[in-house]
Design a protein around this motif. Sequence first.
Motif, short mmCIF file in Angstrom:
data_model
loop_
_atom_site.label_atom_id
_atom_site.label_comp_id
_atom_site.label_asym_id
_atom_site.label_seq_id
_atom_site.Cartn_x
_atom_site.Cartn_y
_atom_site.Cartn_z
N ALA A 21 0.84 -1.20 0.00
CA ALA A 21 0.00 0.00 0.00
C ALA A 21 0.88 1.26 0.00
O ALA A 21 0.57 2.22 -0.71
N ILE A 22 1.96 1.23 0.76
CA ILE A 22 2.90 2.36 0.78
C ILE A 22 3.51 2.55 -0.60
O ILE A 22 3.55 3.67 -1.13
N ASP A 23 3.96 1.46 -1.21
CA ASP A 23 4.54 1.53 -2.56
C ASP A 23 3.53 2.07 -3.57
O ASP A 23 3.88 2.89 -4.42
N ALA A 24 2.29 1.60 -3.49
CA ALA A 24 1.25 2.07 -4.41
C ALA A 24 1.01 3.56 -4.23
O ALA A 24 0.89 4.30 -5.22
N TYR A 25 0.96 4.02 -2.99
CA TYR A 25 0.74 5.44 -2.74
C TYR A 25 1.84 6.28 -3.40
O TYR A 25 1.59 7.33 -3.98
N LYS A 26 3.05 5.81 -3.31
CA LYS A 26 4.20 6.58 -3.81
C LYS A 26 4.41 6.44 -5.32
O LYS A 26 5.21 7.17 -5.89
N ASN A 27 3.70 5.53 -5.97
CA ASN A 27 3.90 5.27 -7.39
C ASN A 27 3.09 6.25 -8.24
O ASN A 27 1.87 6.27 -8.17
N PRO A 28 3.76 7.07 -9.06
CA PRO A 28 3.04 8.07 -9.86
C PRO A 28 2.02 7.48 -10.85
O PRO A 28 1.10 8.18 -11.27
N LYS A 29 2.16 6.21 -11.19
CA LYS A 29 1.19 5.63 -12.13
C LYS A 29 -0.21 5.53 -11.51
O LYS A 29 -1.19 5.33 -12.22
N TYR A 30 -0.32 5.71 -10.19
CA TYR A 30 -1.62 5.67 -9.51
C TYR A 30 -2.12 7.07 -9.12
O TYR A 30 -2.99 7.20 -8.26
N ASP A 31 -1.57 8.10 -9.75
CA ASP A 31 -1.95 9.47 -9.40
C ASP A 31 -3.43 9.77 -9.60
O ASP A 31 -3.98 10.64 -8.95
N SER A 32 -4.10 9.04 -10.49
CA SER A 32 -5.53 9.30 -10.74
C SER A 32 -6.43 8.65 -9.67
O SER A 32 -7.63 8.90 -9.66
N PHE A 33 -5.85 7.87 -8.79
CA PHE A 33 -6.64 7.20 -7.76
C PHE A 33 -7.10 8.19 -6.70
O PHE A 33 -6.30 8.99 -6.19
N LYS A 34 -8.39 8.12 -6.37
CA LYS A 34 -8.94 8.80 -5.19
C LYS A 34 -9.29 7.66 -4.25
O LYS A 34 -10.30 6.99 -4.44
N THR A 35 -8.44 7.43 -3.27
CA THR A 35 -8.47 6.17 -2.54
C THR A 35 -9.06 6.28 -1.14
O THR A 35 -8.71 7.17 -0.37
N LEU A 36 -9.93 5.32 -0.85
CA LEU A 36 -10.43 5.10 0.51
C LEU A 36 -9.53 4.01 1.09
O LEU A 36 -9.54 2.88 0.60
N PHE A 37 -8.73 4.38 2.08
CA PHE A 37 -7.85 3.41 2.74
C PHE A 37 -8.58 2.82 3.94
O PHE A 37 -9.12 3.56 4.76
N LEU A 38 -8.57 1.50 4.04
CA LEU A 38 -9.18 0.79 5.16
C LEU A 38 -8.10 0.01 5.92
O LEU A 38 -7.25 -0.64 5.29
N PHE A 39 -8.19 0.07 7.24
CA PHE A 39 -7.25 -0.64 8.10
C PHE A 39 -8.02 -1.40 9.17
O PHE A 39 -9.14 -1.03 9.51
N THR A 40 -7.38 -2.43 9.73
CA THR A 40 -8.00 -3.17 10.83
C THR A 40 -7.58 -2.63 12.19
O THR A 40 -8.23 -2.91 13.19
N ASN A 41 -6.48 -1.85 12.22
CA ASN A 41 -5.96 -1.37 13.51
C ASN A 41 -5.12 -0.11 13.32
O ASN A 41 -4.63 0.16 12.21
N PRO A 42 -4.93 0.66 14.39
CA PRO A 42 -4.18 1.91 14.27
C PRO A 42 -2.67 1.72 14.09
O PRO A 42 -2.00 2.59 13.53
N LYS A 43 -2.15 0.60 14.52
CA LYS A 43 -0.72 0.33 14.38
C LYS A 43 -0.31 0.35 12.90
O LYS A 43 0.75 0.87 12.54
N ASP A 44 -1.16 -0.19 12.04
CA ASP A 44 -0.87 -0.19 10.60
C ASP A 44 -0.94 1.22 10.01
O ASP A 44 -0.20 1.56 9.09
N VAL A 45 -1.82 2.06 10.55
CA VAL A 45 -1.88 3.45 10.10
C VAL A 45 -0.58 4.16 10.47
O VAL A 45 -0.02 4.91 9.66
#
Length: 163
Positions: A65-89
Amino acid sequence: MEISFVRIDDRLIHGQVATIWTKTSKCNRIMACSDEVAKDDLRKTLLLQVAPPEIKAYVLTIDKAIDAYKNPKYDSFKTLFLFTNPKDVVRMVKAGVPIKSVNVGGMCYKEGKIQITSAVSVSEEDIDAFKTLNEKGIELELRQVASENKVSLMSRLDSLKLI
């Protein structure tokens, strides 16, 4: 990539997320971020099946998910990020993902956790992660559904004398 919404909900993608939060956030992608779930093919398949047909969904490890966020090929994404716990955030934030606000909507009760709302229970580890996010200036709000008023998670923890 634009971050349209960040939510902690241990169910990840489910009816409320698929019907309400996707519309409220105006996202065009859902990224369910969990190392554990990404390794569970059955759970991953079930989660992807409940995503709205017009929104592409992914189940990724935190690192992917970190790699995807930083990848410019996904710049058009408007993303809803879902997590199971705050540690991952916290992992995402420490890796440079600029999360500004986190909605805490569902963390089920398990032994060793303290119930702070009807839908949210926290452990000491969760509280420590929330403190870290709060110290970074990230808004932490409790809300199960979009129509509810936001309640400050840190104020709730303070009122219960948990911080």
